[in-house]
Design a protein around this motif. Structure first.
Motif, PDB file in Angstrom:
ATOM      1  N   HIS A 167       0.834  -1.198   0.000  1.00  0.00           N
ATOM      2  CA  HIS A 167       0.000   0.000   0.000  1.00  0.00           C
ATOM      3  C   HIS A 167       0.872   1.252   0.000  1.00  0.00           C
ATOM      4  O   HIS A 167       0.675   2.180  -0.791  1.00  0.00           O
ATOM      5  CB  HIS A 167      -0.908  -0.046   1.234  1.00  0.00           C
ATOM      6  N   GLY A 168       1.859   1.284   0.876  1.00  0.00           N
ATOM      7  CA  GLY A 168       2.721   2.458   0.957  1.00  0.00           C
ATOM      8  C   GLY A 168       3.508   2.691  -0.316  1.00  0.00           C
ATOM      9  O   GLY A 168       3.653   3.820  -0.776  1.00  0.00           O
ATOM     10  N   LEU A 169       4.017   1.607  -0.899  1.00  0.00           N
ATOM     11  CA  LEU A 169       4.876   1.753  -2.075  1.00  0.00           C
ATOM     12  C   LEU A 169       4.091   1.945  -3.367  1.00  0.00           C
ATOM     13  O   LEU A 169       4.547   2.623  -4.279  1.00  0.00           O
ATOM     14  CB  LEU A 169       5.791   0.536  -2.202  1.00  0.00           C
ATOM     15  N   SER A 170       2.929   1.318  -3.457  1.00  0.00           N
ATOM     16  CA  SER A 170       2.160   1.440  -4.700  1.00  0.00           C
ATOM     17  C   SER A 170       1.203   2.616  -4.645  1.00  0.00           C
ATOM     18  O   SER A 170       0.817   3.160  -5.680  1.00  0.00           O
ATOM     19  CB  SER A 170       1.360   0.163  -4.961  1.00  0.00           C
ATOM     20  N   GLY A 171       0.805   3.003  -3.446  1.00  0.00           N
ATOM     21  CA  GLY A 171      -0.162   4.089  -3.314  1.00  0.00           C
ATOM     22  C   GLY A 171      -1.576   3.674  -3.629  1.00  0.00           C
ATOM     23  O   GLY A 171      -2.473   4.503  -3.667  1.00  0.00           O
ATOM     24  N   SER A 172      -1.777   2.413  -3.862  1.00  0.00           N
ATOM     25  CA  SER A 172      -3.101   1.959  -4.276  1.00  0.00           C
ATOM     26  C   SER A 172      -3.627   0.919  -3.306  1.00  0.00           C
ATOM     27  O   SER A 172      -3.023  -0.138  -3.132  1.00  0.00           O
ATOM     28  CB  SER A 172      -3.040   1.369  -5.684  1.00  0.00           C
ATOM     29  N   ARG A 173      -4.757   1.203  -2.707  1.00  0.00           N
ATOM     30  CA  ARG A 173      -5.354   0.226  -1.800  1.00  0.00           C
ATOM     31  C   ARG A 173      -5.815  -1.000  -2.562  1.00  0.00           C
ATOM     32  O   ARG A 173      -5.707  -2.127  -2.090  1.00  0.00           O
ATOM     33  CB  ARG A 173      -6.542   0.856  -1.068  1.00  0.00           C
TER      34      ARG A 173
ATOM     35  N   ASP B 144      -7.956   0.519   4.788  1.00  0.00           N
ATOM     36  CA  ASP B 144      -8.609   1.801   5.002  1.00  0.00           C
ATOM     37  C   ASP B 144      -7.827   2.907   4.290  1.00  0.00           C
ATOM     38  O   ASP B 144      -6.622   2.788   4.068  1.00  0.00           O
ATOM     39  CB  ASP B 144      -8.661   2.123   6.505  1.00  0.00           C
ATOM     40  N   ALA B 145      -8.521   3.966   3.969  1.00  0.00           N
ATOM     41  CA  ALA B 145      -7.837   5.133   3.408  1.00  0.00           C
ATOM     42  C   ALA B 145      -7.000   5.800   4.498  1.00  0.00           C
ATOM     43  O   ALA B 145      -7.345   5.753   5.680  1.00  0.00           O
ATOM     44  CB  ALA B 145      -8.861   6.113   2.860  1.00  0.00           C
ATOM     45  N   LEU B 146      -5.898   6.414   4.087  1.00  0.00           N
ATOM     46  CA  LEU B 146      -5.025   7.084   5.051  1.00  0.00           C
ATOM     47  C   LEU B 146      -5.473   8.528   5.254  1.00  0.00           C
ATOM     48  O   LEU B 146      -6.044   9.139   4.347  1.00  0.00           O
ATOM     49  CB  LEU B 146      -3.581   7.088   4.539  1.00  0.00           C
ATOM     50  N   PRO B 147      -5.202   9.081   6.431  1.00  0.00           N
ATOM     51  CA  PRO B 147      -5.416  10.523   6.595  1.00  0.00           C
ATOM     52  C   PRO B 147      -4.573  11.292   5.580  1.00  0.00           C
ATOM     53  O   PRO B 147      -3.496  10.827   5.175  1.00  0.00           O
ATOM     54  CB  PRO B 147      -4.924  10.793   8.022  1.00  0.00           C
TER      55      PRO B 147
ATOM     56  N   ARG C 222       7.132   7.602  11.429  1.00  0.00           N
ATOM     57  CA  ARG C 222       6.562   6.553  12.283  1.00  0.00           C
ATOM     58  C   ARG C 222       5.047   6.713  12.397  1.00  0.00           C
ATOM     59  O   ARG C 222       4.315   5.736  12.424  1.00  0.00           O
ATOM     60  CB  ARG C 222       7.227   6.578  13.651  1.00  0.00           C
ATOM     61  N   VAL C 223       4.606   7.947  12.462  1.00  0.00           N
ATOM     62  CA  VAL C 223       3.156   8.181  12.503  1.00  0.00           C
ATOM     63  C   VAL C 223       2.523   7.690  11.202  1.00  0.00           C
ATOM     64  O   VAL C 223       1.504   6.989  11.205  1.00  0.00           O
ATOM     65  CB  VAL C 223       2.863   9.686  12.721  1.00  0.00           C
ATOM     66  N   ALA C 224       3.149   8.055  10.084  1.00  0.00           N
ATOM     67  CA  ALA C 224       2.598   7.647   8.785  1.00  0.00           C
ATOM     68  C   ALA C 224       2.669   6.134   8.616  1.00  0.00           C
ATOM     69  O   ALA C 224       1.788   5.519   7.998  1.00  0.00           O
ATOM     70  CB  ALA C 224       3.362   8.345   7.656  1.00  0.00           C
TER      71      ALA C 224
ATOM     72  N   SER D 256      -0.040   4.544  10.667  1.00  0.00           N
ATOM     73  CA  SER D 256      -1.303   4.740   9.969  1.00  0.00           C
ATOM     74  C   SER D 256      -1.472   3.690   8.869  1.00  0.00           C
ATOM     75  O   SER D 256      -2.547   3.127   8.673  1.00  0.00           O
ATOM     76  CB  SER D 256      -1.318   6.154   9.381  1.00  0.00           C
ATOM     77  N   LEU D 257      -0.385   3.424   8.181  1.00  0.00           N
ATOM     78  CA  LEU D 257      -0.422   2.436   7.093  1.00  0.00           C
ATOM     79  C   LEU D 257      -0.708   1.036   7.639  1.00  0.00           C
ATOM     80  O   LEU D 257      -1.514   0.286   7.086  1.00  0.00           O
ATOM     81  CB  LEU D 257       0.933   2.457   6.377  1.00  0.00           C
ATOM     82  N   ARG D 258      -0.048   0.693   8.727  1.00  0.00           N
ATOM     83  CA  ARG D 258      -0.270  -0.639   9.313  1.00  0.00           C
ATOM     84  C   ARG D 258      -1.695  -0.766   9.844  1.00  0.00           C
ATOM     85  O   ARG D 258      -2.341  -1.792   9.680  1.00  0.00           O
ATOM     86  CB  ARG D 258       0.741  -0.901  10.429  1.00  0.00           C
ATOM     87  N   ARG D 259      -2.163   0.306  10.452  1.00  0.00           N
ATOM     88  CA  ARG D 259      -3.513   0.273  11.008  1.00  0.00           C
ATOM     89  C   ARG D 259      -4.539   0.110   9.880  1.00  0.00           C
ATOM     90  O   ARG D 259      -5.554  -0.555  10.038  1.00  0.00           O
ATOM     91  CB  ARG D 259      -3.780   1.567  11.780  1.00  0.00           C
TER      92      ARG D 259
END
Lengths: 184, 505
Positions: A29-35, A99-102, B10-12, B15-18
Motif C-alpha cells: 500500500h505504501g509503495l504502490s499508493g493503491s489500496r 482503510d484510506a489514510l489521513p 513513524r506516525v505515517a 497509519s499504514l499498518r492500522r
C-alpha cells in the motif's frame, strides 16, 4: 548464501500467509499508493511462493523472499495498474480494502513514492516493516552500506520534500533506530 | 509542535499498518490465480511468459497462406513484421469479451469536443463516464488527489501524474451506487467541477445540456453504454463488451519499453472514444489510412480505421520514432498458422507450470538473486540479477550528489553502462552469454567482480573510474576462446521505474 533450516522447523506457507499478509499489504500500500492494488500484489507474491515452495520453504526466512517480491512489484506503475485491473475485475466480490489514510499521512507516502525506487523500498522496509538495516540488506540482496546510503539519501530528500527537520543528532552515517529498537 | 522526520515517518507508518490491520486472510493462501477478465489476465500472462522465457514464433514474411481474422465484421489480427528490438517476443491475446464474468465493471462513456474540427479536442475535451461500480479505487495512487464537494456530496479530484489515460478527473457517487467521473486532458479542476455541477443526473442517466460558463463550448461527439472499464486499465482504451478484439505485443520486465497493436470491431463513435483515451489528436497516416497520433511522457499511440467497422491502435512506450515507424509500416494480418503458433493467454496452469520449470527446478541454487556491490572513489555501486523478476539492475550511490542513478535492463543484457551524475565514473555490468566465464579484455577481466547467477550464468560488474566506456565487450570461455562479442549499451538512469511516476529523487 542463505542457510537452510532443518526441515522440522520449516514454517508452512499457510502460517506465513496468516502471519504476514496484512503487514505485506501495508508495505504494498505504501509503495504502490493503491489500496486496490496492494492486496492483489501480495496475493501474487504468495501465489509465486506457492509455485516454488519446495525451494523457498527451505530458506531460513521465507518471509524475506516474500518481502522482496512485494516491494519489487509494488514500485512499477504498470504492475500496479495490472493489479488494479485485476482488483477491478473482482469488484463484484466486494473484497475488503485497506482503510484510506489521513491526508497528512498520504502526503508522506506520496513523497516516499517520489523517491528513487530503491530508496523508497528501503524506507518502507525500515519504517513500515521495522526491519533493521542488516535485514533490509538481506531482503534486497545488497550490502548493508548500500542500505545505509539509500536510507540516508532518502531521509534527506524526505525532510526537504515534507518541509520537516531531521533529528538534531542526524549525521551523514546516522540511521535512526527502528520501532523495536526504540521500545527496547 | 512540529514533528521531526522520524516521528512523522513513524506516525505515517503506523497509519499504514492500522489501515491493513483488518485484512486477516479468511482462507488458505492462493494456489492458483482466480478466474479474471481476459484483459487483465493477458498482461499477467505477458509477465509470466517473460519470466519463463518461453520460445515463441518469430514473425516472418514467409507464411502468409491464410489471413487470420475474427468475425462480425472480419477483424484482422494485425501483427508486426518488424517487431521492435529489445522487447520480449510477442504474444497474442484474444479478447473474447463474451467470456468476461459479471464481476467486470461496465461503464457508459460519452466524449465531448468540437465536431468538424481537425482536432476535435483542440479547443477542449471532456469525457463523462458512469458506472454502477466504484471507479475511485482505480484512481488511487495515480497522482495528486483531494476531496472536493460536487453535487452536494463528497467527490475525489485526481490530477494523475503517472501517465494514466485519464489525466484529470472528478469522481463521485450519485444515487443508488451509481458513480460518475468527469475527466479531461485539457480542462482544469475548476472547469471540471463546473461541468460536474452542470450535469443533469436523473434515473442514472447523465447528460450535459450546455457547457457551463468558463468552459469551452463542447458538443457530444461519441457515446456508448456497454464499455468495459477493466480494459481501460490494462489494455489502453476501453472496448465495448460486444466487440471482438485482439492484441499482439509485449513489454520489457521493467516496463520501460512496450509495443502492442490492438485491432477491434468499432464504429465512428468508438473511434472518438479510443482517440480520447489515447490522446491521439495529431493527424497522421498509417499505411495509407488517415490516423491520429498521441504522445505522453514517452508513450506513443496511433489510432486509425483499418477498414470499415475495424479500429486499429498501436500503443507503445519508450520506442524511438524510427522503431515505431518501422513496426507500424510492417503491420499485416497474421495468417492462421502464425496466430495459432503465437503464445496466447493460456490462463493459469500451463503458464504457471512453464514458469516454474524455467524459473525454478534443479538449476535453482539457493536464492533467486545474484548481486555484486562495492565502493568506488566517490560512492557505492551495486548490481543485482533477479530471477523472479527477470531483470538486471545497476545502481550508483555517489556520496555527494542527491541523484542516485539506478537502471534495470532485461536479464539477458550482456553489457550495459550506467554513468554517475558527474559523468566520470561508469559502471559496466551484465550477464555473460552461456559458456563464457570471464571478460576477454585482460584489463577489464582483472578489474571485474563476478559471481554466479542462480540459473548458472556469470554476473559481472566493472567500475570504470575516469575511463571511457568500451564500445564492445568480448566474453571468453575457460579455454580463452571467444564466445561472443557484444556492443555496450549505455543505459539511462531514466530507466528507473520511478521515472514513470515523475520522480527524480
Amino acid at each position: 548464501m542463505t542457510q537452510r533450516a532443518p526441515s522440522a522447523q520449516r514454517v508452512t506457507l499457510e502460517e506465513l500467509y496468516r502471519r504476514e499478509f496484512s503487514q505485506l499489504v501495508s508495505l504494498a500500500h505504501g509503495l504502490s499508493g493503491s489500496r486496490s492494488a496492494a492486496e492483489e500484489l501480495v496475493q501474487e507474491a504468495f501465489l509465486a511462493a506457492h509455485r516454488r515452495w519446495e525451494t523457498i520453504g527451505r530458506y531460513d526466512d521465507p518471509s524475506a523472499w516474500l518481502r522482496r517480491v512485494v516491494v519489487n512489484r509494488s514500485v512499477g506503475v504498470i504492475r500496479r495498474r495490472v493489479a488494479e485491473g485485476m482488483a477491478l475485475t473482482r469488484l463484484g466480490s466486494r473484497r475488503v480494502l485497506p482503510d484510506a489514510l489521513p491526508d497528512s499521512d498520504e502526503r508522506v507516502w506520496q513523497a516516499v513514492r517520489n523517491l528513487p525506487r530503491r530508496q523508497a523500498q528501503v524506507v518502507a522496509l525500515f519504517y513500515v516493516d521495522d526491519q533493521p538495516v542488516h535485514e533490509i540488506a538481506g531482503i534486497l540482496q545488497c550490502a548493508e552500506g548500500t542500505v545505509k546510503a539509500h536510507l540516508h539519501q532518502a531521509r534527506q530528500s524526505l525532510a526537504q520534500a515534507l518541509g520537516t527537520a531531521l533529528p538534531p543528532d542526524d549525521v551523514s552515517d546516522y540511521c535512526p533506530p527502528t520501532h523495536q529498537e526504540v521500545e527496547r | 509542535m512540529t514533528m521531526d522526520l522520524d516521528t512523522q515517518m513513524r506516525v505515517a507508518s503506523h497509519s499504514l499498518r492500522r489501515a491493513s490491520r483488518g485484512l486477516t486472510p479468511t482462507g488458505p493462501p492462493p494456489t492458483r490465480r482466480p478466474p479474471l477478465a481476459v484483459a487483465g489476465m493477458a498482461v499477467v500472462v505477458t509477465l509470466l511468459l517473460a519470466v519463463a522465457g518461453i520460445a515463441v514464433l518469430r514473425l516472418t514474411d514467409d507464411d502468409r497462406s491464410r489471413v487470420s481474422t475474427g468475425t462480425r465484421p472480419d477483424v484482422p489480427r494485425l501483427i508486426p513484421g518488424a517487431y521492435p528490438e529489445g522487447l520480449p517476443d510477442p504474444m497474442a491475446i484474444d479478447l473474447p469479451y463474451a467470456l468476461l464474468s459479471s464481476d467486470n465493471v461496465p461503464a457508459s462513456i460519452a466524449v465531448y469536443g468540437e465536431s468538424g474540427a481537425d482536432n476535435p479536442f483542440g479547443a477542449g475535451d471532456l469525457a463523462v463516464i458512469t458506472s454502477d461500480d466504484d471507479m475511485r479505487p482505480y484512481l488511487e495512487g495515480s497522482g495528486n488527489q483531494r476531496t472536493v464537494a460536487v453535487q452536494g456530496v463528497e467527490g475525489l479530484s485526481t490530477d494523475a501524474t503517472d501517465g494514466s489515460a485519464i489525466d484529470r478527473s472528478v469522481t463521485w457517487e450519485v444515487a443508488d451506487g451509481r458513480h460518475v467521473m468527469v475527466a479531461s486532458h485539457s480542462l482544469d479542476e475548476d472547469q471540471l467541477l463546473a461541468v460536474a455541477e452542470a450535469l443533469t443526473i436523473a434515473d442514472g442517466d447523465v447528460t450535459l445540456d450546455a457547457a457551463p460558463p468558463g468552459v469551452p463550448v463542447l458538443e457530444q461527439l461519441a457515446a456508448g453504454d456497454d464499455y468495459l472499464l477493466a480494459s481501460l486499465v490494462v489494455a489502453g482504451p476501453p472496448v465495448r463488451r460486444s466487440a471482438e478484439a485482439f492484441m499482439v505485443g509485449n513489454e520489457t520486465v521493467d516496463y520501460d519499453k512496450s509495443f502492442f497493436v490492438v485491432t477491434l470491431a468499432g464504429d465512428a463513435s468508438d473511434l472518438i472514444v479510443d482517440r480520447w483515451f489515447t490522446s491521439a489528436d495529431t493527424p497522421t497516416e498509417v499505411r495509407g489510412h488517415p490516423a491520429w497520433a498521441g504522445t505522453d511522457e514517452g508513450s506513443q499511440s496511433l489510432v486509425w480505421e483499418e477498414s470499415p467497422g475495424v479500429i486499429a491502435m498501436v500503443l507503445t512506450n519508450g520506442l524511438t520514432d524510427a522503431e515505431l515507424q518501422a513496426a507500424v509500416d510492417s503491420l499485416r494480418p497474421a495468417t492462421d498458422d502464425e496466430w495459432d503458433q503465437l503464445p496466447h493467454e493460456p490462463v493459469d496452469a500451463s503458464v504457471g507450470d512453464a514458469g516454474d520449470d524455467a524459473a525454478g527446478g534443479e538449476d535453482l541454487v539457493d536464492e533467486d538473486v545474484a548481486s555484486l556491490a562495492g565502493e568506488y572513489s566517490s560512492g557505492l555501486w551495486d548490481v543485482s540479477y533477479d530471477l523472479v523478476l527477470n531483470e538486471l539492475c545497476g545502481g550508483l550511490i555517489p556520496n555527494a550528489a542527491d541523484d542516485a542513478p539506478y537502471a534495470c535492463v532485461g536479464s539477458d543484457e550482456p553489457a550495459s553502462v550506467l554513468a554517475d551524475p558527474g559523468g566520470t565514473m561508469l559502471l559496466l555490468f551484465g550477464v555473460m552469454p552461456d559458456g563464457a566465464v570471464r571478460l576477454g579484455d585482460p584489463a577489464l577481466a582483472e578489474a571485474a567482480q563476478v559471481t554466479n547467477t542462480p540459473d548458472g550464468r556469470v554476473l559481472y560488474a566493472v567500475v570504470l573510474d575516469g575511463q571511457p566506456a568500451p564500445t564492445q565487450v568480448a566474453f571468453v570461455d575457460p579455454q580463452d576462446q571467444t564466445v561472443a562479442t557484444t556492443p555496450v549499451t549505455t543505459v539511462d538512469a531514466g530507466t528507473d521505474i520511478t521515472a514513470e511516476g515523475g520522480a527524480d529523487g
